[in-house]
Design an enzyme around this catalytic site. Structure first.
Site, PDB file in Angstrom:
ATOM      1  CG  ASP A   1      40.491  37.621  40.390  1.00  0.00           C
ATOM      2  OD1 ASP A   1      40.940  38.397  39.530  1.00  0.00           O
ATOM      3  OD2 ASP A   1      41.033  36.534  40.661  1.00  0.00           O
TER       4      ASP A   1
ATOM      5  CD  GLU B   1      46.249  37.179  37.936  1.00  0.00           C
ATOM      6  OE1 GLU B   1      47.404  36.812  37.610  1.00  0.00           O
ATOM      7  OE2 GLU B   1      45.911  37.369  39.126  1.00  0.00           O
TER       8      GLU B   1
END
Length: 454
Positions: A92, A156
């Site tokens: 991500d 994250e």
């Protein structure tokens, strides 16, 4: 770079690495459905899973974590009796921010001035490619001498803790003898560095309400309480005159012992405008690695475009507080809440909502794994000794892993050196750093396996 079979193999694989990174960067995998479609994260996760399967990983799975994101897991068995090493990255990314400020499309890997530009190129899609390069180099030169687990996180950057909660519920899944977190970076290009400390973080949203609705500023301004003005007072209370963070009850005077960050270098790396002062007190290293730091990362109120002459009834801000090692993020959150409530003016109604939280991290830089990495860095960076630095950013998973596996040795390396401009527009990765760090990681795995047999 000194010629050796592993280095030669990695060099030969760099065109493939560039093509794969381009494919991965093309996914707008921001783990926030308000910013990008969930399908982009799902597609990126599928790409990572396919890549692991193509390298012979077993038990490849998309893990549905409690925050709604997917992490990708795979296991590659090594020789009998070999240690297990966990390799971490995340797919991500941060939002693209102001797309017009990018010199090339943010989700299209573009080579310019010897660097590869694109969101996630360094943070941290490039970290996953680094792991693949290291493993491929070992496959081509006698095989992988350790058992390898790979975990690639899907949220994250949001700090919502999905993988941490999943790992706590499945404590055997990520168990390993050593853990390499590929989400840090060298102190600067060409200087091999491991990160020994991480600041934790807490993120909160503050909403201030003063009126039932906006009011005409000519008719009511001067007596009607302005919600935005109240919010500004709150936010200003979080900094001293010199810009130092102030949260009542929170220690803000710790000092950093280790490699220092010259102020001139920091000004250049941070691209501080000429004549503008740095904020805070103490050394730069004190301020960014050893002390808490508050940042207002967003404000919601009436936009300037189309603004009406009215008194705002409501305003909202998101605040990020970085918490250094030695302090507890949960306690820091309580102190931040109390500070905000105490400094809310005019009896305005204030509500504070916690959005994310992660504890700071302190590694054991004297462990055998660090020795193995230092030896590997000497090979990948001839003439350079590995440095140990701190990092102001947060990787909450590190603390979860250290608590679940207290005997595991945790190292942080990666591609996020200052020129990478992670989290900003025009993020990029140095292909030379990708190459060298992949060589270093491959040699580390060889060294670590050898040290465990000794």
């Amino acid at each position: 770079m000194t010629a050796n079979p592993i280095a030669e193999t990695v060099a030969s694989l760099m065109p493939r690495a560039k093509a794969e990174l381009a494919e991965l960067v093309a996914f707008e995998s921001v783990a926030d459905p308000a910013v990008a479609p969930r399908s982009e994260c799902e597609a990126a996760a599928g790409w990572v899973a396919d890549a692991l399967r193509s390298e012979g990983f077993r038990d490849v799975a998309l893990l549905d974590t409690p925050d709604g994101s997917q992490s990708v897991y795979g296991f590659l068995p090594g020789p009998e009796g070999a240690p297990t090493v966990l390799l971490y990255a995340h797919y991500d990314v941060q939002p693209k921010l102001d797309e017009s400020a990018w010199l090339s499309p943010p989700f299209e890997l573009t080579e310019r001035d010897g660097r590869w530009y694109g969101r996630g190129a360094a943070d941290c899609k490039g970290g996953f490619i680094m792991h693949l390069l290291a493993l491929r180099a070992l496959w081509a030169n006698g095989g992988v001498p350790v058992s390898v687990k790979v975990i690639v996180e899907g949220s994250e950057e949001q700090g919502t803790g999905g993988l941490e909660r999943y790992a706590e519920a499945h404590p055997d899944l990520l168990a390993a003898d050593a853990i390499v977190i590929g989400d840090a970076g060298n102190f600067r290009v060409g200087l091999p560095t491991v990160t020994a400390t991480l600041r934790g973080m807490t993120t909160v949203r503050v909403t201030v309400d003063t009126l039932e609705g906006n009011l005409h500023s000519g008719q009511f301004g001067g007596a009607a309480p302005d919600a935005l003005a109240a919010l500004i007072r709150i936010l200003d209370s979080l900094r001293a005159e010199d810009g130092s963070t102030v949260v009542e009850g929170l220690d803000t005077d710790a000092a950093w012992e280790g490699i220092q960050y010259p102020e001139a270098d920091f000004r250049k790396d941070a691209r501080v405008l000429d004549g503008v002062d740095l904020i805070g007190r103490g050394t730069v290293a004190d301020r960014i690695w050893a002390r808490p730091a508050v940042t207002v990362v967003g404000i919601d109120c009436s936009p300037v475009a189309g603004a009406a002459p009215s008194v705002p009834a409501s305003a909202r801000a998101q605040i990020s507080l970085r918490v250094p090692p030695g302090q507890d993020a949960a306690e820091a959150t309580k102190l931040l809440f109390a500070h905000i409530e105490k400094h809310t003016p005019w009896n305005a109604r204030v509500s504070v909502e916690q959005v994310g939280q992660g504890q700071p991290f302190l590694a054991d830089a004297g462990s055998p794994a660090y020795t193995a990495m230092a030896d590997a860095m000497r090979i990948a960076y001839p003439g350079q000794e590995m440095q140990t630095a701190g990092m102001g950013g947060s990787i909450p998973l590190c603390n979860t892993l250290s608590e679940l596996y207290p005997s595991a040795e945790i190292l942080l390396i990666g591609l996020s050196e200052p020129d990478a401009r992670i989290h900003a527009v025009n993020e990029s990765v140095s292909p030379e750093e990708l190459e060298r760090l992949s060589v270093a990681e491959a040699h580390f795995l060889v060294n670590y396996a050898r040290s465990r047999r000794a």
